[in-house]
Design a protein around this motif. Structure first.
Motif, PDB file in Angstrom:
ATOM      1  N   ARG A  42      64.077  21.714  23.859  1.00 35.25           N
ATOM      2  CA  ARG A  42      63.557  21.013  25.040  1.00 35.25           C
ATOM      3  C   ARG A  42      62.376  21.734  25.684  1.00 35.25           C
ATOM      4  N   SER A  81      68.731  20.978  19.333  1.00 41.08           N
ATOM      5  CA  SER A  81      67.817  20.277  20.236  1.00 41.08           C
ATOM      6  C   SER A  81      66.922  21.274  20.941  1.00 41.08           C
ATOM      7  N   ARG A 137      81.445  21.693  18.111  1.00 35.92           N
ATOM      8  CA  ARG A 137      81.726  20.510  17.308  1.00 35.92           C
ATOM      9  C   ARG A 137      83.244  20.382  17.169  1.00 35.92           C
ATOM     10  N   ARG A 185      68.915  23.021  12.545  1.00 27.71           N
ATOM     11  CA  ARG A 185      68.459  22.120  13.608  1.00 27.71           C
ATOM     12  C   ARG A 185      69.267  22.308  14.888  1.00 27.71           C
ATOM     13  N   THR A 194      66.693  10.469  28.929  1.00 23.76           N
ATOM     14  CA  THR A 194      65.843  11.161  29.890  1.00 23.76           C
ATOM     15  C   THR A 194      64.359  11.135  29.479  1.00 23.76           C
TER      16      THR A 194
HETATM   17  C1  LIG Z   1      71.377   9.425  20.405  1.00 30.11           C
HETATM   18  C2  LIG Z   1      71.137  10.701  21.181  1.00 30.11           C
HETATM   19  C3  LIG Z   1      70.601  10.635  22.451  1.00 30.11           C
HETATM   20  C4  LIG Z   1      70.321  11.816  23.161  1.00 30.11           C
HETATM   21  N1  LIG Z   1      69.717  11.715  24.406  1.00 30.11           N
HETATM   22  C5  LIG Z   1      69.356  12.857  25.055  1.00 30.11           C
HETATM   23  C6  LIG Z   1      68.640  12.782  26.294  1.00 30.11           C
HETATM   24  O1  LIG Z   1      68.355  11.703  26.803  1.00 30.11           O
HETATM   25  N2  LIG Z   1      68.250  13.937  26.880  1.00 30.11           N
HETATM   26  C7  LIG Z   1      68.514  15.169  26.322  1.00 30.11           C
HETATM   27  O2  LIG Z   1      68.099  16.182  26.886  1.00 30.11           O
HETATM   28  N3  LIG Z   1      69.236  15.277  25.159  1.00 30.11           N
HETATM   29  C8  LIG Z   1      69.635  14.153  24.510  1.00 30.11           C
HETATM   30  N4  LIG Z   1      70.307  14.249  23.306  1.00 30.11           N
HETATM   31  C9  LIG Z   1      70.590  15.574  22.696  1.00 30.11           C
HETATM   32  C10 LIG Z   1      72.092  15.920  22.733  1.00 30.11           C
HETATM   33  O3  LIG Z   1      72.469  16.343  24.021  1.00 30.11           O
HETATM   34  C11 LIG Z   1      72.351  17.011  21.678  1.00 30.11           C
HETATM   35  O4  LIG Z   1      72.011  16.524  20.412  1.00 30.11           O
HETATM   36  C12 LIG Z   1      73.809  17.451  21.658  1.00 30.11           C
HETATM   37  O5  LIG Z   1      74.151  18.083  22.882  1.00 30.11           O
HETATM   38  C13 LIG Z   1      74.090  18.445  20.502  1.00 30.11           C
HETATM   39  O6  LIG Z   1      73.247  19.574  20.604  1.00 30.11           O
HETATM   40  P1  LIG Z   1      72.288  20.003  19.416  1.00 30.11           P
HETATM   41  O7  LIG Z   1      71.358  18.842  19.152  1.00 30.11           O
HETATM   42  O8  LIG Z   1      71.546  21.228  19.923  1.00 30.11           O
HETATM   43  O9  LIG Z   1      73.158  20.283  18.213  1.00 30.11           O
HETATM   44  C14 LIG Z   1      70.618  13.089  22.603  1.00 30.11           C
HETATM   45  C15 LIG Z   1      71.189  13.132  21.312  1.00 30.11           C
HETATM   46  C16 LIG Z   1      71.422  11.970  20.596  1.00 30.11           C
HETATM   47  C17 LIG Z   1      71.953  12.073  19.210  1.00 30.11           C
END
Ligand SMILES: Cc1cc2nc3c(=O)[nH]c(=O)nc-3n(C[C@H](O)[C@H](O)[C@H](O)COP(=O)(O)O)c2cc1C
Length: 284
Positions: free
Chosen positions: A28, A26, A173, A24, A126
């Motif tokens: 976008r 994130s 991390r 996993r 966002t």
């Molecule tokens: C509770 C929570 C809120 C988040 N809100 C946003 C957001 O508003 N916009 C965004 O682009 N990413 C958001 N993220 C993603 C984080 O930036 C991302 O999970 C973190 O940088 C780790 O990267 P990874 O998910 O690729 O491991 C959020 C993550 C979490 C857990």
């Protein structure tokens, strides 16, 4: 205070969710195609079966409106492109542990979607909350805490998404040694290190990883650390996410157990079953 046992992922989901933890990230930018019927059906099935285990939170899958909800905040900052659907995470603020409940439920859905080959991203800041709210009937005590897009990842990320990833240092991390307190590592139960490694990989808002683990021979205590990022992203939401990872990692390595919520600044403790507890087969 919300004491008492809570949560616990159905046994058949542990292995796929454990594997999902390691792939996993994130996403976008999506390819714009709708999420297939089969995957939608699987997500709906999960919502029906898993949500009732997460008292204090629920989730709604929307197959329409993803683009409007994910169109970013000011201008197109944070805009997420091409998602086929969105899941909205809702907490019941009358529940004493609503933030952790929403984090735990939401991360279960995110790992499940990952195991189906879908991209996801926690989005608590966002997005257009008003667009989500317009589509969902909430009770007076309920509040939308975050959303996730669902879809097939696009071949390349937008420049904006690359900036967010770079600013958050998304791949980094904290080392386990800085996150743990308690007994020395040589007294940890077999499987405990793997559980903590799975927890360490949990996503958090702005990648702050605002958690600490108190490791005892028979349990792990999760504590929130540092100030909340904003009122909309409390640390306890992130801690609910890390709870889910910890439990999945523990049970993937034979450490069955159960959760009990604790008083602030603690969040909850995962108490291991005594090795060889004959009851656990019956319960799972
Ligand atoms: C509770 C929570 C809120 C988040 N809100 C946003 C957001 O508003 N916009 C965004 O682009 N990413 C958001 N993220 C993603 C984080 O930036 C991302 O999970 C973190 O940088 C780790 O990267 P990874 O998910 O690729 O491991 C959020 C993550 C979490 C857990």
């Amino acid at each position: 205070m919300g004491g008492g046992a809570w949560g616990v992922v159905p046994r058949h989901l542990i292995d796929p969710w454990y594997r999902a933890i390691f792939v996993r990230r994130s996403v976008r930018a999506y390819d714009g195609r709708p999420v297939g019927r089969e995957a939608i059906g699987e997500i709906r099935e999960l919502l029906d079966g898993f949500s009732p285990l997460c008292e204090g939170a629920r989730a709604v899958l929307l197959e329409e409106g993803a683009q409007e909800i994910l169109s970013g905040t000011v201008g197109s900052i944070g805009k997420i492109q091409g998602a086929g659907a969105v899941v909205v995470f809702i907490a019941d603020k009358s529940h004493p542990q609503w933030q952790a409940a929403a984090g735990y439920l939401g991360e279960g859905i995110i790992l499940h979607a990952t195991s189906l080959g879908l991209g996801t991203c926690w989005v608590a800041g966002t997005y257009k909350r008003s667009e989500a709210r317009r589509r969902i009937a909430l009770s007076v005590s309920e509040s939308i805490v975050a959303v996730t897009p669902l879809g097939r990842p696009a071949a390349a990320e937008s420049a904006g998404a690359q900036v967010i990833r770079a600013v958050a240092g998304s791949h980094k991390r904290k080392p386990l040694e800085t996150l743990t307190r308690g007994v020395a590592a040589d007294q940890w139960r077999l499987g405990c290190r793997e559980a903590l490694e799975a927890a360490r990989l949990a996503p958090s808002a702005a990648n702050r990883q605002p958690w600490q683990f108190g490791v005892m021979p028979d349990r792990v205590v999760v504590r929130a650390s540092g100030p909340d990022l904003m009122p909309v992203v409390p640390n306890r939401l992130d801690c609910g996410i890390v709870m889910l990872h910890l439990e999945v990692g523990a049970r993937a390595h034979g450490l069955e157990g159960s959760w009990t919520f604790l008083q602030r600044p603690l969040v909850a403790e995962y108490v291991f079953e005594p090795a060889g507890d004959p009851d656990h087969q019956a319960r799972t």
